[in-house]
Design a protein around this motif. Structure first.
Motif, PDB file in Angstrom:
ATOM      1  N   LEU A 179       1.873  -7.401 -13.547  1.00 14.55           N
ATOM      2  CA  LEU A 179       1.008  -8.253 -12.327  1.00 14.55           C
ATOM      3  C   LEU A 179       1.501  -7.687 -11.139  1.00 14.55           C
ATOM      4  O   LEU A 179       1.128  -7.654 -10.373  1.00 14.55           O
ATOM      5  N   ALA A 180       2.479  -6.618 -10.641  1.00 15.05           N
ATOM      6  CA  ALA A 180       3.024  -6.242  -9.627  1.00 15.05           C
ATOM      7  C   ALA A 180       2.142  -5.456  -9.411  1.00 15.05           C
ATOM      8  O   ALA A 180       1.861  -4.948  -8.154  1.00 15.05           O
ATOM      9  N   LEU A 182      -0.329  -4.466 -10.474  1.00 19.83           N
ATOM     10  CA  LEU A 182      -2.006  -4.934 -10.780  1.00 19.83           C
ATOM     11  C   LEU A 182      -2.089  -5.502  -8.602  1.00 19.83           C
ATOM     12  O   LEU A 182      -3.193  -4.725  -8.600  1.00 19.83           O
ATOM     13  N   ARG A 183      -1.219  -6.024  -8.363  1.00 18.76           N
ATOM     14  CA  ARG A 183      -1.781  -6.460  -7.302  1.00 18.76           C
ATOM     15  C   ARG A 183      -1.279  -5.177  -5.881  1.00 18.76           C
ATOM     16  O   ARG A 183      -2.441  -4.740  -5.014  1.00 18.76           O
ATOM     17  N   ASP A 184      -0.728  -4.245  -6.776  1.00 19.93           N
ATOM     18  CA  ASP A 184      -0.600  -3.193  -5.803  1.00 19.93           C
ATOM     19  C   ASP A 184      -2.110  -1.851  -5.759  1.00 19.93           C
ATOM     20  O   ASP A 184      -2.239  -1.520  -5.455  1.00 19.93           O
ATOM     21  N   LEU A 186      -5.429  -3.549  -6.486  1.00 21.01           N
ATOM     22  CA  LEU A 186      -5.573  -3.900  -5.939  1.00 21.01           C
ATOM     23  C   LEU A 186      -6.024  -3.986  -3.876  1.00 21.01           C
ATOM     24  O   LEU A 186      -6.360  -4.008  -3.770  1.00 21.01           O
ATOM     25  N   ALA A 187      -4.343  -3.646  -4.151  1.00 13.05           N
ATOM     26  CA  ALA A 187      -4.767  -3.893  -2.486  1.00 13.05           C
ATOM     27  C   ALA A 187      -4.641  -1.972  -2.278  1.00 13.05           C
ATOM     28  O   ALA A 187      -5.224  -2.591  -1.073  1.00 13.05           O
ATOM     29  N   GLU A 190      -8.809  -2.086  -1.824  1.00 11.72           N
ATOM     30  CA  GLU A 190      -8.433  -3.222  -0.463  1.00 11.72           C
ATOM     31  C   GLU A 190      -8.207  -1.775   0.748  1.00 11.72           C
ATOM     32  O   GLU A 190      -9.827  -1.235   1.850  1.00 11.72           O
TER      33      GLU A 190
END
Length: 210
Positions: A179-180, A182-184, A186-187, A190
């Motif tokens: 999950l971390a 995946l957030r990285d 997507l960040a 962006e």
């Protein structure tokens, strides 16, 4: 309308904006039930395919993920793909590169399989695992920036060829928290201003937990 054709199939990436779920191709009588096909990139004998597809029908399976070679070497699993289409089962392609490197013929690969009813493409698998299992060289660090570099290029090619690109697949219980990671990812997408690359994207899950 043939068995596995979606009701609506716009070209992903035609303009920026989130696609509604109804815009993604789905099998008829979709119940969300799916399995992974035998882990081989080679076509199997027709009698084996017929037996296993019959079993899928009895289990009321609507989705099947299968491995496809990540090189442009002709069509694999052609008979299987035809049988799945006849049964109204939606295939999901897991392209199988050996390492996390650019896929030079990806647009050609996707184009030939879209004609056979394959719309979903998973590229760069298990990238939060160290070593060859995650596509990394021995001793190579897991690198979000490299994965985003590769994925942005791959997603553009998949969409241009008429497919829907899966985000890099992550493994629960990996060397980097999924999950971390995946957030990285997507960040980083962006940060680069490439949110448009997420149009028509989807999130594959490897749920063989731990």
């Amino acid at each position: 309308m043939r068995a596995a054709d979606p009701v609506e199939r716009p070209v992903p990436g035609a303009s920026w904006g989130r696609l509604p779920l109804s815009a993604y191709p789905r099998p008829r009588d979709d119940n969300g039930r799916g399995v992974h096909w035998a882990p081989t990139t080679f076509s199997q004998p027709k009698e084996i395919v017929d037996y296993l597809v019959d079993q899928l029908g009895q289990l009321n399976v609507r989705w099947v993920k299968l491995l496809l070679p990540a090189t442009h070497q002709g069509v694999a699993h052609e008979y299987l793909l035809r049988r799945l289409r006849e049964e109204g089962i939606m295939p999901v392609a897991r392209l199988y590169p050996v390492r996390n490197e650019p896929l030079p013929h990806l647009d050609e690969i996707v184009r030939q399989y879209v004609r056979l009813g394959v719309y979903y493409y998973e590229v760069y698998s298990d990238v939060n695992l160290r070593g060859p299992t995650g596509g990394w060289m021995e001793g190579e660090d897991i690198c979000v920036r490299k994965i985003v570099d590769l994925w942005l290029r791959a997603a553009d090619q998949v969409r241009a060829a008429g497919g829907y690109p899966g985000l890099p697949t992550l493994t629960a219980g990996g060397d980097r928290d999924d999950l971390a990671f995946l957030r990285d990812i997507l960040a980083e997408v962006e940060r680069r201003g490439h949110q448009d690359a997420l149009r028509g994207a989807w999130l594959p899950v490897h749920n063989a937990f731990l």
